[in-house]
Structure formats: C-alpha cells, structure tokens
Design a protein around this motif. Structure first.
Motif, PDB file in Angstrom:
ATOM      1  N   ARG A 245      -8.631   7.556  15.763  1.00  0.00           N
ATOM      2  CA  ARG A 245      -7.182   7.352  15.759  1.00  0.00           C
ATOM      3  C   ARG A 245      -6.809   6.146  16.610  1.00  0.00           C
ATOM      4  O   ARG A 245      -6.000   5.306  16.207  1.00  0.00           O
ATOM      5  CB  ARG A 245      -6.497   8.606  16.286  1.00  0.00           C
ATOM      6  CG  ARG A 245      -5.031   8.420  16.647  1.00  0.00           C
ATOM      7  CD  ARG A 245      -4.556   9.640  17.379  1.00  0.00           C
ATOM      8  NE  ARG A 245      -3.131   9.676  17.595  1.00  0.00           N
ATOM      9  CZ  ARG A 245      -2.551   9.360  18.750  1.00  0.00           C
ATOM     10  NH1 ARG A 245      -3.286   8.926  19.749  1.00  0.00           N
ATOM     11  NH2 ARG A 245      -1.256   9.469  18.902  1.00  0.00           N
TER      12      ARG A 245
ATOM     13  N   SER B  65       3.404   4.410  12.051  1.00  0.00           N
ATOM     14  CA  SER B  65       2.652   3.448  11.241  1.00  0.00           C
ATOM     15  C   SER B  65       1.537   4.091  10.435  1.00  0.00           C
ATOM     16  O   SER B  65       0.891   3.429   9.645  1.00  0.00           O
ATOM     17  CB  SER B  65       2.066   2.366  12.154  1.00  0.00           C
ATOM     18  OG  SER B  65       1.171   2.957  13.074  1.00  0.00           O
ATOM     19  N   ARG B  66       1.318   5.393  10.642  1.00  0.00           N
ATOM     20  CA  ARG B  66       0.214   6.031   9.914  1.00  0.00           C
ATOM     21  C   ARG B  66       0.766   6.925   8.814  1.00  0.00           C
ATOM     22  O   ARG B  66       1.932   7.312   8.836  1.00  0.00           O
ATOM     23  CB  ARG B  66      -0.631   6.865  10.886  1.00  0.00           C
ATOM     24  CG  ARG B  66      -1.099   6.039  12.086  1.00  0.00           C
ATOM     25  CD  ARG B  66      -2.507   6.282  12.450  1.00  0.00           C
ATOM     26  NE  ARG B  66      -2.818   7.660  12.744  1.00  0.00           N
ATOM     27  CZ  ARG B  66      -4.067   8.138  12.715  1.00  0.00           C
ATOM     28  NH1 ARG B  66      -5.066   7.346  12.400  1.00  0.00           N
ATOM     29  NH2 ARG B  66      -4.299   9.383  13.015  1.00  0.00           N
TER      30      ARG B  66
ATOM     31  N   ASP C 201      -7.685   2.955  14.884  1.00  0.00           N
ATOM     32  CA  ASP C 201      -6.763   2.733  13.777  1.00  0.00           C
ATOM     33  C   ASP C 201      -5.436   2.196  14.306  1.00  0.00           C
ATOM     34  O   ASP C 201      -4.864   1.238  13.764  1.00  0.00           O
ATOM     35  CB  ASP C 201      -6.554   4.061  13.035  1.00  0.00           C
ATOM     36  CG  ASP C 201      -5.706   3.863  11.789  1.00  0.00           C
ATOM     37  OD1 ASP C 201      -5.891   2.825  11.121  1.00  0.00           O
ATOM     38  OD2 ASP C 201      -4.857   4.725  11.498  1.00  0.00           O
ATOM     39  N   LEU C 202      -4.948   2.788  15.395  1.00  0.00           N
ATOM     40  CA  LEU C 202      -3.672   2.351  15.960  1.00  0.00           C
ATOM     41  C   LEU C 202      -3.788   0.937  16.524  1.00  0.00           C
ATOM     42  O   LEU C 202      -2.861   0.146  16.415  1.00  0.00           O
ATOM     43  CB  LEU C 202      -3.226   3.317  17.068  1.00  0.00           C
ATOM     44  CG  LEU C 202      -2.692   4.660  16.565  1.00  0.00           C
ATOM     45  CD1 LEU C 202      -2.422   5.586  17.737  1.00  0.00           C
ATOM     46  CD2 LEU C 202      -1.429   4.463  15.750  1.00  0.00           C
TER      47      LEU C 202
ATOM     48  N   LEU D 158       0.779  16.310  22.944  1.00  0.00           N
ATOM     49  CA  LEU D 158      -0.250  16.818  22.023  1.00  0.00           C
ATOM     50  C   LEU D 158      -1.643  16.555  22.592  1.00  0.00           C
ATOM     51  O   LEU D 158      -2.518  17.423  22.574  1.00  0.00           O
ATOM     52  CB  LEU D 158      -0.078  16.109  20.679  1.00  0.00           C
ATOM     53  CG  LEU D 158      -0.916  16.597  19.512  1.00  0.00           C
ATOM     54  CD1 LEU D 158      -0.410  17.947  19.058  1.00  0.00           C
ATOM     55  CD2 LEU D 158      -0.842  15.603  18.369  1.00  0.00           C
TER      56      LEU D 158
ATOM     57  N   GLY E  33       5.606  13.766  17.957  1.00  0.00           N
ATOM     58  CA  GLY E  33       4.263  13.257  18.274  1.00  0.00           C
ATOM     59  C   GLY E  33       3.598  12.573  17.100  1.00  0.00           C
ATOM     60  O   GLY E  33       2.374  12.495  17.044  1.00  0.00           O
ATOM     61  N   LEU E  34       4.400  12.081  16.160  1.00  0.00           N
ATOM     62  CA  LEU E  34       3.827  11.426  14.975  1.00  0.00           C
ATOM     63  C   LEU E  34       3.909   9.919  15.135  1.00  0.00           C
ATOM     64  O   LEU E  34       4.881   9.389  15.674  1.00  0.00           O
ATOM     65  CB  LEU E  34       4.593  11.857  13.726  1.00  0.00           C
ATOM     66  CG  LEU E  34       4.606  13.359  13.436  1.00  0.00           C
ATOM     67  CD1 LEU E  34       5.668  13.686  12.407  1.00  0.00           C
ATOM     68  CD2 LEU E  34       3.244  13.813  12.958  1.00  0.00           C
ATOM     69  N   LYS E  35       2.883   9.231  14.646  1.00  0.00           N
ATOM     70  CA  LYS E  35       2.871   7.770  14.705  1.00  0.00           C
ATOM     71  C   LYS E  35       3.481   7.206  13.431  1.00  0.00           C
ATOM     72  O   LYS E  35       2.995   7.487  12.336  1.00  0.00           O
ATOM     73  CB  LYS E  35       1.422   7.277  14.832  1.00  0.00           C
ATOM     74  CG  LYS E  35       0.812   7.628  16.163  1.00  0.00           C
ATOM     75  CD  LYS E  35       1.277   6.649  17.211  1.00  0.00           C
ATOM     76  CE  LYS E  35       0.801   7.066  18.576  1.00  0.00           C
ATOM     77  NZ  LYS E  35       1.874   7.206  19.534  1.00  0.00           N
TER      78      LYS E  35
ATOM     79  N   SER F  80      -3.673  -1.282  13.452  1.00  0.00           N
ATOM     80  CA  SER F  80      -2.455  -1.265  12.648  1.00  0.00           C
ATOM     81  C   SER F  80      -1.262  -1.774  13.445  1.00  0.00           C
ATOM     82  O   SER F  80      -0.302  -2.266  12.888  1.00  0.00           O
ATOM     83  CB  SER F  80      -2.174   0.155  12.152  1.00  0.00           C
ATOM     84  OG  SER F  80      -1.889   0.998  13.247  1.00  0.00           O
TER      85      SER F  80
ATOM     86  N   ASP G 243       6.839   8.958  21.801  1.00  0.00           N
ATOM     87  CA  ASP G 243       6.966   9.781  20.592  1.00  0.00           C
ATOM     88  C   ASP G 243       6.422  11.192  20.780  1.00  0.00           C
ATOM     89  O   ASP G 243       6.373  11.969  19.831  1.00  0.00           O
ATOM     90  CB  ASP G 243       6.315   9.088  19.390  1.00  0.00           C
ATOM     91  CG  ASP G 243       4.813   8.898  19.561  1.00  0.00           C
ATOM     92  OD1 ASP G 243       4.225   9.609  20.384  1.00  0.00           O
ATOM     93  OD2 ASP G 243       4.248   8.053  18.860  1.00  0.00           O
ATOM     94  N   GLY G 244       6.031  11.554  21.994  1.00  0.00           N
ATOM     95  CA  GLY G 244       5.627  12.932  22.249  1.00  0.00           C
ATOM     96  C   GLY G 244       4.149  13.210  21.978  1.00  0.00           C
ATOM     97  O   GLY G 244       3.687  14.327  22.181  1.00  0.00           O
ATOM     98  N   ALA G 245       3.412  12.200  21.509  1.00  0.00           N
ATOM     99  CA  ALA G 245       2.004  12.440  21.192  1.00  0.00           C
ATOM    100  C   ALA G 245       1.188  12.743  22.454  1.00  0.00           C
ATOM    101  O   ALA G 245       0.143  13.387  22.383  1.00  0.00           O
ATOM    102  CB  ALA G 245       1.411  11.233  20.461  1.00  0.00           C
ATOM    103  N   LEU G 246       1.697  12.277  23.606  1.00  0.00           N
ATOM    104  CA  LEU G 246       0.959  12.516  24.845  1.00  0.00           C
ATOM    105  C   LEU G 246       0.915  14.015  25.165  1.00  0.00           C
ATOM    106  O   LEU G 246      -0.081  14.513  25.705  1.00  0.00           O
ATOM    107  CB  LEU G 246       1.628  11.742  25.983  1.00  0.00           C
ATOM    108  CG  LEU G 246       0.744  11.237  27.124  1.00  0.00           C
ATOM    109  CD1 LEU G 246      -0.479  10.508  26.608  1.00  0.00           C
ATOM    110  CD2 LEU G 246       1.524  10.335  28.045  1.00  0.00           C
TER     111      LEU G 246
ATOM    112  N   GLU H  65      -2.981  11.166   7.444  1.00  0.00           N
ATOM    113  CA  GLU H  65      -3.755  10.823   8.642  1.00  0.00           C
ATOM    114  C   GLU H  65      -3.254  11.587   9.863  1.00  0.00           C
ATOM    115  O   GLU H  65      -4.029  12.084  10.662  1.00  0.00           O
ATOM    116  CB  GLU H  65      -3.664   9.315   8.921  1.00  0.00           C
ATOM    117  CG  GLU H  65      -4.426   8.463   7.941  1.00  0.00           C
ATOM    118  CD  GLU H  65      -4.114   6.979   8.094  1.00  0.00           C
ATOM    119  OE1 GLU H  65      -4.991   6.169   7.790  1.00  0.00           O
ATOM    120  OE2 GLU H  65      -2.984   6.625   8.510  1.00  0.00           O
TER     121      GLU H  65
END
Lengths: 235, 207
Positions: free
Chosen positions: A24, B93-94, A27-28, A96, B89-91, A31, A91-94, B98
């Motif tokens: 991931r 750009s993906r 990819d980030l 997660l 928590g979603l990106k 991208s 975005d809150g992914a941290l 994914e």
C-alpha cells in the motif's frame, strides 16, 4: 450466510501484514504525483543549477562533485516526507493502522522501508549519473551508488521520524525540513567522506561502516520515537 | 475472544476541559449500547479511549473472555476491535477494491471476508471506481465493509448511519443484529435511535 463472530478470523500474520502495508505504501508513493520521479527530477535540477552558480570549470567542480551529490541527495530526500503520516492522520487511516496486528513501531519501520524503496533507491541510481556530470572520476561510480543506497536508508529512517514528530503541526513540511536536515549531517559527512577517501586512494570501508551504523541507530530511534510521536498526535 | 468490555472510573479530558469523570460501563457479548449526548459531550473521545487511541486521565478499560479471564489489551484492540469513526480512512487516489482489500487484509480476515463485505453492502458496482468518485454514503458503506470482511468482536461506531440513506440504514441495522446474534458487542454513538434493542448511556451535554 451469517458467519458466527467466533469463526476465528485468519490473522494476516506478521509477514502478511508487513507485505500488505508495504504494498500500500509503495502504491501511494507512486500514485501521489509520482513521488520518486519528483525527487529524481529535483536532484537533477539541483546538480544542473550548481555549475551555473559557481562556474563550469572542471577544476573547481570535479573535487567537490561527490560532496555536492550528497548535499543534493539529502535535500531531495526531504521532498516526499510530508505525505508519510500527515495524510493518514487527516483521513483517519492512522486509526486503522493503530488497530492492526502489528504494533505502531513496526508500522513506522515499514513506512521508512517503503520510503527507502520508493525514493532512496531511484535517487541512488540517479546520484552517480549526476556526480559523473559534475566531473566525478568514473572509477568512483559504483561506490557512489552503494553509499547513496546505504545513506538513503538513513535518510528514510530519520525522515520518517521527522514526519511523525511534525504530525499535526501547521506547515508541517517546513517543520520537517528544519527538524530533519541537522540529523542528515552524519550520513552526509560519512557518505561524502567515503568518496573523498576513495578518491585519494584510501579504503572507503571505515566511512561506509559509520554510514551503516548510522542507519541502524536511526532505524531503532525512528521506530520507538516515531511510534510515540504518532500516538501523541492521535490522542 | 472478547466477551465483556468493562470500563471503570474512567475520566477523560481534552486539553483543559473535563469531558466526563468516574464513568462506569459494562457491555457483554450480544449486547448493544447506545451512546448519546450533546455535541462535545465526549462520545467520540470515549470511543477513542476504548480503542486505545486516547489516554484517559484516570480509570481503566478492561477486556475479558467468556471465562472471565482478562485479555491482553494490545491483543484485544489489535485483533478484536473495530473502530469506525467520522473519517473513513480511505485513500481517495486508490480504487474501492484496493482500499477494501487493504483494510480487510490489514485487520485480518476469513477466507471469503471480502466477498461477504461486497455482498453485504452492495459494493460490487463501486469496486473499480476511485474513492474520490464515491459519494459520502458510498464511502461509508465501503468503510463498513471491513466490519463484515474482517470479523472482530467489538464494534466501536461513531455516528455510523449519518451519511446513509434509508435503504442502507436498514441493511446496516440488519448487519448489527447479525453481529449481536453471533455474540458480538456494539458501542455506538448516535443522535438518532438505533433500530434495535439497546441500552442507552447518556453522557449528558454542554449548555
């Protein structure tokens, strides 16, 4: 088709989770506006501007080619650090990432590893070309690539730590540069030192060993201090 | 697996402001608790504290299994707790595929976890789209996919229904019922009542 909750979820396992996160992150990195290409482009621009600033005389440029390549490496390594944690926090992914099977320390290290692969590796390939253009003796090309590769790991670890420390700060990108650049001094000294020793006919091994030691040290500090900084930013 | 979540004497503050103190709460398997209170009463902070993302000033959050043995906090949170917050928590750009795949893989899943998630929340037509093209409700459904795709006992939900339309609210309510039937635990902060039997814990509010 309801599945009972106690149907034991198959944990991704330590290796599985590492791979999943690494993929991931890579990819980030690609991208997000082609991060690696941007760093390489920046690096090429820096080394192209320099002869214009100090004059194109090979006698002035050639002795400092290795050192300048290292300075440019350090600066180019700063470019994509800001997106490492800041976007995940926004975005809150941290959150997660904090609730996965791996401890945050591992998450920080994996991010550093991804940063090394995505930015350090392409830069290590660009560095010898740029140094050659500045007049570096061709015999030093392999050593330049090798030392840039090792040093890149150090830049990635220290940079990741800086990115974690600057989390939540306004204008974090600038803060990261100010925090991290002084910490980039040792690898620059050792890396440029290795090239200088090799140019004067001495063995570059001691300088490379110091460079490796810096990487290990930076990795350990980045994992623990970085994870603490991330927890602090979340709370 | 988590059978009981017990919170005792919990005190949480943000900066200088005390949100609540001496809070006690006990949730058992198969039970849902609804968290209500005015904006700023500390609903989100309580959820984040339970998830281990926020340090309480005092008090304890403990997890026990069916036999009453205490569970290791890190494992209970890292393997058996879902936290679904305001942010998905979603990106952007993906692609949805994914992101759903990553979330399920990262949190641990059973073999067909992702397919179950796609089916449960009607995600099939969204999978090949970039997350930036999804509406708020679609993003929320995608984020909810991990609740189904990666089965974990404790669900901490922060306003889970807010962006959903009536149809998907009903679907999600159905998923929550299934989760409770399978001995799951739910703690949800909401403004509208949950469409299933649940105890209510009111954090009060500010004036």
């Amino acid at each position: 088709m309801s599945r009972p909750v106690d149907a034991e979820p198959r944990p991704p396992g330590l290796r599985g989770a590492t791979r999943v996160l690494l993929e991931r992150e890579l990819d980030l990195a690609w991208s997000g506006g082609g991060g690696p290409l941007l760093a390489c482009g920046f690096f090429a621009c820096l080394t192209a501007v320099l002869p214009l600033a100090v004059g194109g005389d090979p006698r002035t440029l050639s002795p400092v080619a290795g050192g300048i390549a290292w300075l440019a490496l350090a600066l180019a390594s700063l470019l994509s650090l800001e997106r490492l944690f800041e976007r995940d926090l926004e975005d809150g992914a941290l959150d997660l990432l904090a609730l996965g099977h791996l401890p945050l320390e591992s998450v920080v290290l994996i991010k550093a590893l991804a940063q090394w692969i995505a930015v350090g590796l392409p830069l290590a390939l660009t560095a010898p070309v740029a140094a050659l253009a500045l007049g570096l003796p061709p015999a030093l090309v392999p050593l330049t690539a090798l030392s840039a590769l090792i040093g890149g790991a150090g830049f990635a670890c220290t940079g990741t730590l800086g990115a974690a420390l600057a989390l939540g700060a306004k204008r974090g990108g600038l803060l990261i540069a100010v925090v991290v650049l002084p910490l980039f001094i040792p690898p620059v000294v050792f890396g440029a030192g290795a090239l200088e020793r090799a140019a004067s006919g001495q063995s570059p091994a001691p300088a490379l060993a110091f460079l490796g030691a810096y990487v290990l040290f930076a990795g350990v500090i980045a994992a623990f201090a970085g994870a603490a900084a991330v927890r602090n930013a979340q709370g | 697996m988590i059978h009981t979540l017990s919170i005792s004497e919990l005190t949480v503050s943000r900066g200088e402001r005390l949100l609540f103190q001496g809070l006690d709460l006990r949730i058992q398997a198969g039970e849902a608790v609804v968290l209500t209170g005015a904006n700023g009463a500390g609903k989100t902070s309580l959820l984040r504290t339970i998830a281990g993302l926020l340090r309480p000033d005092a008090g304890e959050v403990a997890f026990h299994d069916g036999d009453g043995n205490p569970l290791d906090e890190r494992l209970a949170r890292g393997r058996e707790t879902h936290f679904l917050g305001h942010q998905d928590g979603l990106k952007i750009s993906r692609t949805a595929r994914e992101e759903l795949g990553f979330q399920c893989d990262w949190l641990g899943h059973v073999q067909c976890g992702m397919d179950d998630a796609v089916q449960a929340f009607g995600l099939a037509p969204l999978l090949d789209l970039e997350v930036r093209r999804l509406s708020a409700g679609q993003r929320r459904r995608l984020a909810m996919g991990r609740l189904v795709g990666s089965p974990r006992a404790l669900w901490l939900l922060d306003e889970p229904m807010a962006p959903l339309d009536a149809r998907w609210r009903a679907v999600f309510a159905d998923q929550m019922r299934r989760h409770l039937d399978a001995d799951g635990l739910i703690l949800a902060a909401v403004h509208d009542p949950l469409p299933l039997p649940a105890r209510t814990l009111d954090l009060g509010g500010l004036t």
